[in-house]
Write a protein that holds these residues in place. Structure first.
Motif, PDB file in Angstrom:
ATOM      1  N   MET A  58       0.833  -1.205   0.000  1.00 61.02           N
ATOM      2  CA  MET A  58       0.000   0.000   0.000  1.00 61.02           C
ATOM      3  C   MET A  58       0.866   1.251   0.000  1.00 61.02           C
ATOM      4  O   MET A  58       0.620   2.207  -0.750  1.00 61.02           O
ATOM      5  N   GLY A  59       1.899   1.250   0.834  1.00 63.64           N
ATOM      6  CA  GLY A  59       2.787   2.402   0.884  1.00 63.64           C
ATOM      7  C   GLY A  59       3.562   2.578  -0.413  1.00 63.64           C
ATOM      8  O   GLY A  59       3.748   3.703  -0.896  1.00 63.64           O
ATOM      9  N   ALA A  60       3.999   1.459  -0.999  1.00 65.27           N
ATOM     10  CA  ALA A  60       4.799   1.531  -2.225  1.00 65.27           C
ATOM     11  C   ALA A  60       3.955   1.963  -3.422  1.00 65.27           C
ATOM     12  O   ALA A  60       4.352   2.847  -4.203  1.00 65.27           O
ATOM     13  N   TYR A  61       2.798   1.359  -3.581  1.00 67.41           N
ATOM     14  CA  TYR A  61       1.968   1.693  -4.743  1.00 67.41           C
ATOM     15  C   TYR A  61       1.379   3.096  -4.644  1.00 67.41           C
ATOM     16  O   TYR A  61       1.194   3.771  -5.663  1.00 67.41           O
ATOM     17  N   ALA A  62       1.074   3.549  -3.442  1.00 68.48           N
ATOM     18  CA  ALA A  62       0.524   4.900  -3.292  1.00 68.48           C
ATOM     19  C   ALA A  62       1.511   5.939  -3.801  1.00 68.48           C
ATOM     20  O   ALA A  62       1.159   6.839  -4.585  1.00 68.48           O
ATOM     21  N   THR A  63       2.763   5.820  -3.368  1.00 69.35           N
ATOM     22  CA  THR A  63       3.749   6.815  -3.809  1.00 69.35           C
ATOM     23  C   THR A  63       4.100   6.627  -5.280  1.00 69.35           C
ATOM     24  O   THR A  63       4.334   7.603  -6.001  1.00 69.35           O
ATOM     25  N   ALA A  64       4.097   5.377  -5.774  1.00 71.52           N
ATOM     26  CA  ALA A  64       4.403   5.144  -7.188  1.00 71.52           C
ATOM     27  C   ALA A  64       3.341   5.761  -8.084  1.00 71.52           C
ATOM     28  O   ALA A  64       3.656   6.424  -9.092  1.00 71.52           O
ATOM     29  N   LEU A  65       2.077   5.580  -7.752  1.00 72.22           N
ATOM     30  CA  LEU A  65       1.003   6.126  -8.582  1.00 72.22           C
ATOM     31  C   LEU A  65       0.994   7.645  -8.559  1.00 72.22           C
ATOM     32  O   LEU A  65       0.794   8.297  -9.600  1.00 72.22           O
ATOM     33  N   LEU A  66       1.216   8.243  -7.382  1.00 77.11           N
ATOM     34  CA  LEU A  66       1.171   9.707  -7.287  1.00 77.11           C
ATOM     35  C   LEU A  66       2.373  10.358  -7.952  1.00 77.11           C
ATOM     36  O   LEU A  66       2.254  11.458  -8.522  1.00 77.11           O
ATOM     37  N   GLY A  71       2.545  12.917 -11.171  1.00 78.36           N
ATOM     38  CA  GLY A  71       3.646  13.868 -11.167  1.00 78.36           C
ATOM     39  C   GLY A  71       3.801  14.649  -9.879  1.00 78.36           C
ATOM     40  O   GLY A  71       4.414  15.719  -9.866  1.00 78.36           O
ATOM     41  N   LEU A  72       3.284  14.116  -8.768  1.00 76.49           N
ATOM     42  CA  LEU A  72       3.372  14.812  -7.489  1.00 76.49           C
ATOM     43  C   LEU A  72       4.678  14.485  -6.780  1.00 76.49           C
ATOM     44  O   LEU A  72       5.405  13.551  -7.134  1.00 76.49           O
ATOM     45  N   SER A  73       4.969  15.251  -5.730  1.00 78.74           N
ATOM     46  CA  SER A  73       6.164  15.039  -4.931  1.00 78.74           C
ATOM     47  C   SER A  73       6.073  13.704  -4.188  1.00 78.74           C
ATOM     48  O   SER A  73       4.989  13.300  -3.745  1.00 78.74           O
ATOM     49  N   PRO A  74       7.204  13.004  -4.027  1.00 80.93           N
ATOM     50  CA  PRO A  74       7.188  11.759  -3.234  1.00 80.93           C
ATOM     51  C   PRO A  74       6.671  11.956  -1.813  1.00 80.93           C
ATOM     52  O   PRO A  74       6.129  11.017  -1.217  1.00 80.93           O
ATOM     53  N   TRP A  75       6.824  13.162  -1.280  1.00 75.70           N
ATOM     54  CA  TRP A  75       6.365  13.368   0.092  1.00 75.70           C
ATOM     55  C   TRP A  75       4.843  13.360   0.169  1.00 75.70           C
ATOM     56  O   TRP A  75       4.279  12.994   1.199  1.00 75.70           O
ATOM     57  N   PHE A  76       4.152  13.734  -0.920  1.00 71.43           N
ATOM     58  CA  PHE A  76       2.710  13.506  -0.985  1.00 71.43           C
ATOM     59  C   PHE A  76       2.430  12.006  -1.029  1.00 71.43           C
ATOM     60  O   PHE A  76       1.455  11.523  -0.466  1.00 71.43           O
ATOM     61  N   GLY A  77       3.316  11.289  -1.724  1.00 74.28           N
ATOM     62  CA  GLY A  77       3.189   9.834  -1.767  1.00 74.28           C
ATOM     63  C   GLY A  77       3.348   9.201  -0.401  1.00 74.28           C
ATOM     64  O   GLY A  77       2.675   8.224  -0.069  1.00 74.28           O
ATOM     65  N   LEU A  78       4.245   9.770   0.423  1.00 69.15           N
ATOM     66  CA  LEU A  78       4.411   9.261   1.786  1.00 69.15           C
ATOM     67  C   LEU A  78       3.127   9.441   2.583  1.00 69.15           C
ATOM     68  O   LEU A  78       2.664   8.508   3.254  1.00 69.15           O
ATOM     69  N   ALA A  80       0.090   9.802   1.446  1.00 69.84           N
ATOM     70  CA  ALA A  80      -0.958   8.934   0.915  1.00 69.84           C
ATOM     71  C   ALA A  80      -0.706   7.481   1.290  1.00 69.84           C
ATOM     72  O   ALA A  80      -1.642   6.733   1.627  1.00 69.84           O
ATOM     73  N   GLY A  81       0.559   7.053   1.242  1.00 74.17           N
ATOM     74  CA  GLY A  81       0.885   5.673   1.589  1.00 74.17           C
ATOM     75  C   GLY A  81       0.567   5.349   3.038  1.00 74.17           C
ATOM     76  O   GLY A  81       0.013   4.288   3.341  1.00 74.17           O
ATOM     77  N   LEU A  82       0.919   6.272   3.943  1.00 75.20           N
ATOM     78  CA  LEU A  82       0.599   6.046   5.353  1.00 75.20           C
ATOM     79  C   LEU A  82      -0.899   6.038   5.574  1.00 75.20           C
ATOM     80  O   LEU A  82      -1.424   5.223   6.346  1.00 75.20           O
ATOM     81  N   ALA A  83      -1.620   6.938   4.876  1.00 70.39           N
ATOM     82  CA  ALA A  83      -3.075   6.997   5.035  1.00 70.39           C
ATOM     83  C   ALA A  83      -3.719   5.701   4.556  1.00 70.39           C
ATOM     84  O   ALA A  83      -4.607   5.143   5.224  1.00 70.39           O
ATOM     85  N   LEU A  84      -3.282   5.190   3.400  1.00 72.65           N
ATOM     86  CA  LEU A  84      -3.860   3.949   2.881  1.00 72.65           C
ATOM     87  C   LEU A  84      -3.482   2.745   3.741  1.00 72.65           C
ATOM     88  O   LEU A  84      -4.293   1.838   3.957  1.00 72.65           O
ATOM     89  N   SER A  85      -2.247   2.740   4.247  1.00 73.53           N
ATOM     90  CA  SER A  85      -1.834   1.646   5.136  1.00 73.53           C
ATOM     91  C   SER A  85      -2.666   1.644   6.407  1.00 73.53           C
ATOM     92  O   SER A  85      -3.097   0.586   6.890  1.00 73.53           O
ATOM     93  N   LEU A  86      -2.902   2.837   6.949  1.00 74.24           N
ATOM     94  CA  LEU A  86      -3.731   2.929   8.153  1.00 74.24           C
ATOM     95  C   LEU A  86      -5.173   2.523   7.861  1.00 74.24           C
ATOM     96  O   LEU A  86      -5.821   1.877   8.694  1.00 74.24           O
ATOM     97  N   ALA A 208       1.174   1.088   9.829  1.00 72.08           N
ATOM     98  CA  ALA A 208       1.837   2.328   9.421  1.00 72.08           C
ATOM     99  C   ALA A 208       3.338   2.113   9.259  1.00 72.08           C
ATOM    100  O   ALA A 208       3.954   2.644   8.315  1.00 72.08           O
ATOM    101  N   MET A 209       3.948   1.335  10.156  1.00 70.36           N
ATOM    102  CA  MET A 209       5.390   1.074  10.047  1.00 70.36           C
ATOM    103  C   MET A 209       5.712   0.304   8.765  1.00 70.36           C
ATOM    104  O   MET A 209       6.673   0.621   8.058  1.00 70.36           O
ATOM    105  N   ALA A 210       4.899  -0.705   8.460  1.00 69.77           N
ATOM    106  CA  ALA A 210       5.137  -1.466   7.232  1.00 69.77           C
ATOM    107  C   ALA A 210       4.876  -0.597   6.000  1.00 69.77           C
ATOM    108  O   ALA A 210       5.593  -0.706   4.997  1.00 69.77           O
ATOM    109  N   GLY A 211       3.847   0.273   6.066  1.00 70.26           N
ATOM    110  CA  GLY A 211       3.591   1.182   4.951  1.00 70.26           C
ATOM    111  C   GLY A 211       4.749   2.139   4.716  1.00 70.26           C
ATOM    112  O   GLY A 211       5.104   2.442   3.578  1.00 70.26           O
ATOM    113  N   LEU A 212       5.361   2.629   5.794  1.00 66.13           N
ATOM    114  CA  LEU A 212       6.534   3.488   5.672  1.00 66.13           C
ATOM    115  C   LEU A 212       7.688   2.734   5.020  1.00 66.13           C
ATOM    116  O   LEU A 212       8.408   3.272   4.164  1.00 66.13           O
ATOM    117  N   ALA A 213       7.859   1.473   5.412  1.00 65.47           N
ATOM    118  CA  ALA A 213       8.909   0.653   4.794  1.00 65.47           C
ATOM    119  C   ALA A 213       8.651   0.486   3.297  1.00 65.47           C
ATOM    120  O   ALA A 213       9.588   0.509   2.484  1.00 65.47           O
TER     121      ALA A 213
END
Length: 582
Positions: A58-66, A71-78, A80-86, A208-213
């Motif tokens: 979830m964390g990986a695909y969220a940042t990859a898609l965004l 074309g968004l910043s990876p930090w938006f991906g972070l 989004a990834g944490l939100a989807l993981s949660l 959330a920890m796994a999503g961050l990873a």
């Protein structure tokens, strides 16, 4: 000493001339982060999950898609990834944390497999098994993290911060409560822990920890496909944690380091030995894990820790939490049972029991084995719901409320068999009683902002241990206590909780004659201070010399009530105990 973990940040400098080992170092840091999420789930809370790789995905695909498609910043991906993981953890945890036994791990397997299949088949969105490529590198403080050296500094820093946060969690009210849940959910609920809510919060933290990873993994490789987030990957992370020692932070990191290096070595060695290509590492993992657990059932690190110098703890010096002074008129009714009834199938365990407990008195509930005394205790404390009747505490009806909602109202209990936690010290076991009197939540605890409250909680526990004469054993593991000392520790935990109404289930069992006299003096002193005691015990000499009033049960019914002298003369009581004709 715990800040020595920052020494890990020196590793990228030491391995700078070796690009291959720098890459392995990054994989170790990311695997270690996922393994730490299993420390929260399995090591502390006692839950088994085979879905940690799904949270990574979830964390990986969220940042990859965004980043790739929007074309968004990876930090938006972070974010989004944490939100989807949660969100995934909330849905999965909400549906599964109440499950027991093998149902929880089986349900996480189902979720893991479903999400893996989904990622592989949504070709238009995720790229299917081909995946998404050309993720942008992370940029931190103006520096692009576009090589293994720079990325290693970030991944290790995140790992060290996670270690420090989880160290704070372990030595907090929440860490003690999670360990108590792992050992005995009913005992944990009896001092104010909501089992389902706390397990769900642990599930959210682990997700959330796994999503961050997963986010860090995606931007390290700058490529995402479903393979690293399969069921096989989840099994690998669980094997890492268990092999190293899932009950300790150094253990899970040792397992992550061992299997990260072992994986690469096996990928080169096994095809040479077997003469064919294939994913044989999983079989090897199983064999290695079996060997480790045969030699060291608790994992490698607990075995190694025997040879390390033991760190001595220190006694608390803070001001204890104020004990709520018992209020109200002496003799007023504080706990009342009205017509309690409970049947188990065709067995009527409690039938129409009624009595009232008055402030400042010691009331004994006695009867032959099987009379229904412990069932009555469980009905009063909410451990089981009654089929009929009502229970009032300080005039408020508590019938059918769960134990974690009854305890904060001022009622505490011990158990027929001591419910203690051997992996905790005597002091920590007593400090469990302060759970409902302290407030630090996950955010404060993980950030280390709970220190003052924690110190006061431990000081309160130490004061309670002094009250029962166990202060000299405060720093010892609870597993070393004798049966009698375990009983006294349960009473100390009860005193630390601040409860005014104390329900003691066979507190004298296992105590020597001198210890019983000390127990009687303690209970009489508590009654003089305004505490109210309901006691069940089979030691009639103790009961008759201690209780102000006695309620006698037989075959689930109350057959007598009065002073000790009155019930001893009662023919129904003599018939129940001695078999005499009534």
């Amino acid at each position: 000493m715990r800040y020595g973990w920052f020494l890990l940040l020196l590793l990228p400098f030491l391995l700078a001339p070796f690009p291959f080992y720098l890459t392995l170092l990054n994989f170790f840091a990311l695997s270690g982060l996922v393994a730490l999420s299993l420390y929260v789930l399995t090591g502390l809370a006692g839950m088994t999950s085979f879905a940690q790789a799904a949270f990574m995905g979830m964390g990986a695909y969220a940042t990859a898609l965004l980043t790739v498609k929007a074309g968004l910043s990876p930090w938006f991906g972070l974010a989004a990834g944490l939100a989807l993981s949660l969100l995934l953890a909330l849905v999965l945890g909400g549906l599964t944390v109440r499950l027991k036994g093998h149902f929880l791990p089986l349900s996480t397997i189902a979720w893991q497999v479903a999400l893996y299949i989904l990622a592989g088949n949504l070709v238009g969105l995720t790229g299917g098994h081909t995946g998404l490529t050309d993720l942008p590198p992370l940029v931190l403080l103006g520096f692009p993290l576009d090589n293994a050296f720079r990325y290693g500094l970030l991944s290790l820093l995140v790992l060290v911060l996670a270690v420090l946060a989880l160290h704070n969690l372990r030595f907090s009210r929440l860490g003690r409560a999670l360990l108590a849940l792992r050992g005995d959910a009913l005992a944990a609920a009896s001092f104010g822990v909501d089992p389902a809510a706390l397990r769900l919060k642990a599930f959210l933290l682990a997700g959330a920890m796994a999503g961050l990873a997963g986010f860090l993994y995606a931007h390290f490789l700058r490529f995402v496909n479903p393979t690293p987030f399969s069921l096989e990957a989840s099994i690998k992370y669980l094997v890492m944690a268990v092999a190293g020692g899932v009950g300790t932070i150094p253990g899970v990191l040792l397992g992550a380091a061992l299997f990260t290096g072992l994986e690469d070595w096996l990928k080169d060695l096994l095809p040479l030995l077997l003469g064919r290509q294939g994913n044989y590492e999983t079989i090897a993992y199983g064999l290695v894990l079996a060997g480790i657990l045969l030699l060291a059932p608790q994992g490698l690190f607990p075995l190694l820790a025997r040879f390390l110098p033991r760190k001595e703890g220190s006694l608390p010096r803070a001001e204890p939490l104020p004990l709520p002074a018992p209020s109200g008129a002496r003799g007023e009714v504080v706990l009342e049972a009205q017509g309690l009834r409970k049947a188990f199938g065709g067995l009527l365990a409690v039938n129409g029991v009624f009595f009232a407990l008055r402030r400042g008195e010691i009331l004994a509930l006695i009867g032959p084995n099987g009379a229904g005394k412990s069932t009555t205790f469980n009905l009063l404390t909410g451990a089981i719901p009654p089929d009929g009747g009502r229970v009032f505490l300080f005039g408020k009806e508590i019938t059918g409320l769960p134990p974690h909602r009854i305890h904060p109202l001022g009622l505490g209990r011990t158990f027929q068999h001591p419910h203690l936690f051997p992996e905790l010290s005597v002091l920590e076991n007593a400090a469990l009683g302060t759970y409902a009197r302290t407030r630090a939540g996950f955010s404060r605890v993980l950030l280390g902002l709970h220190g003052e409250e924690e110190a006061r909680a431990l000081a309160t526990a130490y004061r309670a241990l002094k009250r029962v004469g166990l202060e000299g054993l405060a720093l010892e593991p609870a597993a070393r206590l004798t049966a009698g000392q375990q009983r006294l520790l349960e009473i100390a935990r009860l005193l630390a909780s601040g409860a005014e109404v104390l329900l003691l289930d066979e507190p004298a069992a296992g105590l020597r004659a001198g210890e019983k006299r000390e127990l009687a003096r303690l209970l009489k002193a508590l009654a003089r201070e305004g505490y109210t005691v309901l006691i069940v015990d089979h030691d009639m000499d103790l009961i008759m010399g201690l209780a102000d009033r006695v309620v006698v049960m037989n075959y689930g019914e109350k057959i007598a009530e009065g002073t000790p002298e009155e019930v001893q003369r009662n023919p129904l009581v003599r018939a129940a105990y001695l078999g005499e004709a009534a």
